[in-house]
Design a protein around this motif. Structure first.
Motif, PDB file in Angstrom:
ATOM      1  N   THR A  96      -1.271   9.745 -11.833  1.00 46.52           N
ATOM      2  CA  THR A  96      -2.502   8.818 -12.513  1.00 46.52           C
ATOM      3  C   THR A  96      -1.592   7.340 -12.445  1.00 46.52           C
ATOM      4  OG1 THR A  96      -3.043  10.547 -14.105  1.00 46.52           O
ATOM      5  CG2 THR A  96      -3.256   8.192 -14.831  1.00 46.52           C
ATOM      6  N   LEU A  97      -0.564   7.400 -12.646  1.00 45.14           N
ATOM      7  CA  LEU A  97       0.182   5.959 -12.612  1.00 45.14           C
ATOM      8  C   LEU A  97       0.144   5.260 -11.175  1.00 45.14           C
ATOM      9  CD1 LEU A  97       3.305   6.994 -14.760  1.00 45.14           C
ATOM     10  CD2 LEU A  97       1.524   5.411 -15.387  1.00 45.14           C
ATOM     11  N   ALA A  98       0.459   5.979 -10.152  1.00 40.87           N
ATOM     12  CA  ALA A  98       0.387   5.501  -9.083  1.00 40.87           C
ATOM     13  C   ALA A  98      -1.174   5.062  -8.416  1.00 40.87           C
ATOM     14  CB  ALA A  98       0.774   6.627  -7.773  1.00 40.87           C
ATOM     15  N   GLY A  99      -2.194   5.996  -8.816  1.00 44.14           N
ATOM     16  CA  GLY A  99      -3.445   5.660  -8.500  1.00 44.14           C
ATOM     17  C   GLY A  99      -3.946   4.354  -9.238  1.00 44.14           C
ATOM     18  N   ASP A 100      -3.205   3.808 -10.463  1.00 43.16           N
ATOM     19  CA  ASP A 100      -3.759   2.981 -11.340  1.00 43.16           C
ATOM     20  C   ASP A 100      -2.826   1.593 -10.980  1.00 43.16           C
ATOM     21  OD1 ASP A 100      -5.591   4.208 -12.796  1.00 43.16           O
ATOM     22  OD2 ASP A 100      -4.348   4.698 -14.446  1.00 43.16           O
ATOM     23  N   GLY A 101      -1.955   1.800  -9.906  1.00 45.33           N
ATOM     24  CA  GLY A 101      -1.052   0.609  -9.441  1.00 45.33           C
ATOM     25  C   GLY A 101       0.176   0.367 -10.215  1.00 45.33           C
ATOM     26  N   PHE A 102       0.558   1.622 -10.726  1.00 47.19           N
ATOM     27  CA  PHE A 102       2.001   1.451 -11.430  1.00 47.19           C
ATOM     28  C   PHE A 102       3.068   1.961 -10.528  1.00 47.19           C
ATOM     29  CE2 PHE A 102      -1.121   0.947 -14.950  1.00 47.19           C
ATOM     30  CZ  PHE A 102      -0.325  -0.058 -15.828  1.00 47.19           C
ATOM     31  N   ILE A 103       4.276   1.560 -10.835  1.00 43.83           N
ATOM     32  CA  ILE A 103       5.325   2.028 -10.169  1.00 43.83           C
ATOM     33  C   ILE A 103       6.189   3.102 -11.062  1.00 43.83           C
ATOM     34  CG2 ILE A 103       7.473   1.661  -8.962  1.00 43.83           C
ATOM     35  CD1 ILE A 103       6.268  -1.316  -8.203  1.00 43.83           C
ATOM     36  N   PRO A 104       6.298   4.337 -11.148  1.00 40.10           N
ATOM     37  CA  PRO A 104       7.042   5.015 -12.053  1.00 40.10           C
ATOM     38  C   PRO A 104       8.513   4.905 -11.952  1.00 40.10           C
ATOM     39  CG  PRO A 104       5.311   6.356 -10.825  1.00 40.10           C
ATOM     40  CD  PRO A 104       5.466   5.009 -10.141  1.00 40.10           C
ATOM     41  N   GLY A 110       0.732  -1.342   0.023  1.00 41.48           N
ATOM     42  CA  GLY A 110       0.086  -0.177   0.130  1.00 41.48           C
ATOM     43  C   GLY A 110       0.803   1.250  -0.050  1.00 41.48           C
ATOM     44  N   ILE A 111       2.195   1.055  -0.020  1.00 45.78           N
ATOM     45  CA  ILE A 111       2.950   2.420  -0.212  1.00 45.78           C
ATOM     46  C   ILE A 111       3.195   2.680  -1.634  1.00 45.78           C
ATOM     47  CG2 ILE A 111       5.049   3.408   0.284  1.00 45.78           C
ATOM     48  CD1 ILE A 111       5.209   1.260   2.687  1.00 45.78           C
ATOM     49  N   HIS A 112       3.504   3.955  -2.048  1.00 46.04           N
ATOM     50  CA  HIS A 112       3.583   4.344  -3.383  1.00 46.04           C
ATOM     51  C   HIS A 112       4.914   4.645  -3.643  1.00 46.04           C
ATOM     52  CE1 HIS A 112      -0.908   4.021  -3.814  1.00 46.04           C
ATOM     53  NE2 HIS A 112      -0.889   5.140  -3.065  1.00 46.04           N
ATOM     54  N   PRO A 113       5.739   3.750  -4.064  1.00 44.20           N
ATOM     55  CA  PRO A 113       7.204   4.058  -4.579  1.00 44.20           C
ATOM     56  C   PRO A 113       7.281   4.909  -5.792  1.00 44.20           C
ATOM     57  CG  PRO A 113       6.828   1.819  -4.852  1.00 44.20           C
ATOM     58  CD  PRO A 113       5.855   2.404  -4.283  1.00 44.20           C
ATOM     59  N   VAL A 114       8.284   5.930  -5.992  1.00 48.46           N
ATOM     60  CA  VAL A 114       8.627   6.657  -7.270  1.00 48.46           C
ATOM     61  C   VAL A 114      10.190   6.414  -7.310  1.00 48.46           C
ATOM     62  CG1 VAL A 114       8.516   8.609  -8.489  1.00 48.46           C
ATOM     63  CG2 VAL A 114       6.572   8.073  -7.362  1.00 48.46           C
ATOM     64  N   VAL A 115      10.679   5.999  -8.266  1.00 48.23           N
ATOM     65  CA  VAL A 115      12.116   5.658  -8.395  1.00 48.23           C
ATOM     66  C   VAL A 115      12.794   6.603  -9.231  1.00 48.23           C
ATOM     67  CG1 VAL A 115      13.810   4.202  -9.039  1.00 48.23           C
ATOM     68  CG2 VAL A 115      11.775   3.150  -7.701  1.00 48.23           C
ATOM     69  N   VAL A 116      13.692   7.539  -9.044  1.00 47.70           N
ATOM     70  CA  VAL A 116      14.685   8.351  -9.944  1.00 47.70           C
ATOM     71  C   VAL A 116      16.083   7.467  -9.993  1.00 47.70           C
ATOM     72  CG1 VAL A 116      15.371  10.565 -10.429  1.00 47.70           C
ATOM     73  CG2 VAL A 116      13.249  10.164  -9.384  1.00 47.70           C
ATOM     74  N   ILE A 126       0.953  13.026 -14.133  1.00 47.36           N
ATOM     75  CA  ILE A 126       1.233  11.682 -14.534  1.00 47.36           C
ATOM     76  C   ILE A 126       1.735  10.651 -13.530  1.00 47.36           C
ATOM     77  CG2 ILE A 126       3.515  12.043 -15.402  1.00 47.36           C
ATOM     78  CD1 ILE A 126       3.165  10.018 -17.827  1.00 47.36           C
ATOM     79  N   LEU A 127       2.367  10.928 -12.713  1.00 47.35           N
ATOM     80  CA  LEU A 127       2.779  10.501 -11.695  1.00 47.35           C
ATOM     81  C   LEU A 127       1.588   9.946 -10.656  1.00 47.35           C
ATOM     82  CD1 LEU A 127       6.208  11.885 -10.301  1.00 47.35           C
ATOM     83  CD2 LEU A 127       5.898  10.144 -12.208  1.00 47.35           C
ATOM     84  N   ASP A 173       8.110  13.055 -20.487  1.00 43.25           N
ATOM     85  CA  ASP A 173       6.791  12.468 -20.728  1.00 43.25           C
ATOM     86  C   ASP A 173       5.805  13.204 -19.797  1.00 43.25           C
ATOM     87  OD1 ASP A 173       7.534  10.167 -22.252  1.00 43.25           O
ATOM     88  OD2 ASP A 173       8.624   9.381 -20.695  1.00 43.25           O
ATOM     89  N   GLY A 174       4.770  13.601 -20.460  1.00 44.00           N
ATOM     90  CA  GLY A 174       3.638  14.238 -19.457  1.00 44.00           C
ATOM     91  C   GLY A 174       4.097  15.482 -19.111  1.00 44.00           C
ATOM     92  N   GLY A 175       5.200  16.073 -19.614  1.00 45.06           N
ATOM     93  CA  GLY A 175       5.553  17.290 -19.171  1.00 45.06           C
ATOM     94  C   GLY A 175       6.031  17.479 -17.569  1.00 45.06           C
ATOM     95  N   LEU A 176       6.637  16.188 -17.247  1.00 47.64           N
ATOM     96  CA  LEU A 176       7.022  15.919 -15.979  1.00 47.64           C
ATOM     97  C   LEU A 176       7.944  17.117 -15.444  1.00 47.64           C
ATOM     98  CD1 LEU A 176       6.939  14.353 -13.382  1.00 47.64           C
ATOM     99  CD2 LEU A 176       8.480  12.735 -14.552  1.00 47.64           C
ATOM    100  N   LEU A 177       8.992  17.080 -16.299  1.00 47.32           N
ATOM    101  CA  LEU A 177      10.260  17.942 -15.989  1.00 47.32           C
ATOM    102  C   LEU A 177      10.178  19.069 -16.660  1.00 47.32           C
ATOM    103  CD1 LEU A 177      12.794  15.474 -14.370  1.00 47.32           C
ATOM    104  CD2 LEU A 177      11.213  16.899 -13.245  1.00 47.32           C
ATOM    105  N   LEU A 178      10.000  20.301 -16.290  1.00 49.67           N
ATOM    106  CA  LEU A 178      10.285  21.483 -17.118  1.00 49.67           C
ATOM    107  C   LEU A 178      11.897  21.879 -16.774  1.00 49.67           C
ATOM    108  CD1 LEU A 178       9.703  23.505 -19.377  1.00 49.67           C
ATOM    109  CD2 LEU A 178       8.598  25.195 -17.483  1.00 49.67           C
ATOM    110  N   ALA A 179      12.719  22.235 -17.400  1.00 53.42           N
ATOM    111  CA  ALA A 179      13.968  22.609 -17.170  1.00 53.42           C
ATOM    112  C   ALA A 179      14.541  23.912 -17.607  1.00 53.42           C
ATOM    113  CB  ALA A 179      15.044  21.256 -17.652  1.00 53.42           C
TER     114      ALA A 179
END
Length: 292
Positions: free
Chosen positions: A167-175, A54-60, A164-165, A125-131
């Protein structure tokens, strides 16, 4: 392991599982843990387990050694200034190919083999990081006058769009995120993975940011590992030189994340099998927790 000991470990983990359930944890994955096959598999299992409870990990992730290998095969000599990779267009093509392609997809495949649902992304992807472009840095040499050096296509994070993160976490995915961003005019930028992890953790309101390194954590002047460190002590130790070398940017990254709303930052040794679980779910932990 005896059954009694296994049961005690599970009981010790239970309050932490309850506390973190439903929360987001951002992990900066790099160093030796990305190279050793046994450690890579253990990391993938840990990430999958976190999601299943039930934890939502996000990996960079990083990938410096892998980039250097490809550059070497192409006859391109890597150059660094103040820890930043000097990135011209040819180097940027390699960085994007290696980070967003080979490295990213290999991590995705590892996690999926362990039963997780991982999805690979870059900051594009999905405009995640504007640099935006990092400014030039002054390089000083005792034998010649100071020189302003342009690091090239090295970027800073201007903004994060976490839609996008979510959305992915809510749908059960690990970014699984490669630290490559896009500029306002479509330019591609190479961004420090610690910085990306810190900014994404802030944008997501993460409960924790975890920085995997090749050392045990922050140590005091006598070499003793500090299990916890507050902001004021961390700043004092940097000023006094107790925190030095490559640990300075790690701790500064932690302080920046805390100032932007991340609750706690952990610096730990990714060379220890299941380091994530030992830090998160045991009373003593194995690394250094930086807190407000």
């Amino acid at each position: 392991m005896e059954e009694r000991n296994a049961a005690e470990i599970l009981i010790e983990a239970l309050p932490y599982i309850r506390r973190f359930s439903g929360r987001t944890i951002v992990i900066k994955y790099g160093g030796h843990a990305m190279v050793d096959e046994d450690l890579k598999e253990a990391f993938a299992r840990d990430i999958t387990l976190l999601k299943l409870i039930g934890i939502h990990p996000v990996v960079v992730h990083g990938g410096g050694p892998q980039i250097n290998d490809v550059l070497d095969k192409m006859g391109i000599t890597p150059r660094f200034v103040r820890g930043m990779r000097v990135t011209d267009e040819a180097t940027m093509d390699v960085v994007e190919m290696v980070l967003g392609g080979k490295v990213n997809k290999s991590i995705v495949a590892l996690v999926n083999r362990q039963g997780g649902n991982a999805v690979g992304l870059s900051g594009k992807d999905g405009g995640l990081l504007l640099a935006e472009k990092m400014p030039g840095v002054v390089v000083e040499d005792a034998d010649k006058p100071p020189e302003l050096l342009d690091p090239g296509l090295v970027g800073d994070v201007k903004s994060v769009n976490p839609a996008i993160l979510h959305t992915l976490a809510g749908d059960g995915f690990i970014p699984i995120i490669a630290p490559v961003g896009v500029g306002e005019n479509g330019e591609t930028y190479n961004i420090n993975a610690d910085l990306v992890a810190s900014r994404i953790a802030s944008a997501l309101g993460a409960g924790k940011l975890i920085l995997l390194t090749d050392v045990d954590g922050v140590k005091d002047a006598s070499g003793k590992l500090l299990s916890a460190l507050d902001r004021e002590t961390a700043r004092r130790m940097i000023a006094s030189g107790e925190i030095s070398g490559g640990m300075i940017p790690k701790v500064e990254c932690a302080l920046s994340a805390l100032s932007q709303g991340v609750e706690k930052v952990h610096i730990l040794n990714g060379k220890i099998r299941h380091a994530l679980l030992l830090e998160l779910f045991t009373d003593q932990g194995i690394g250094t927790m930086v807190k407000s």
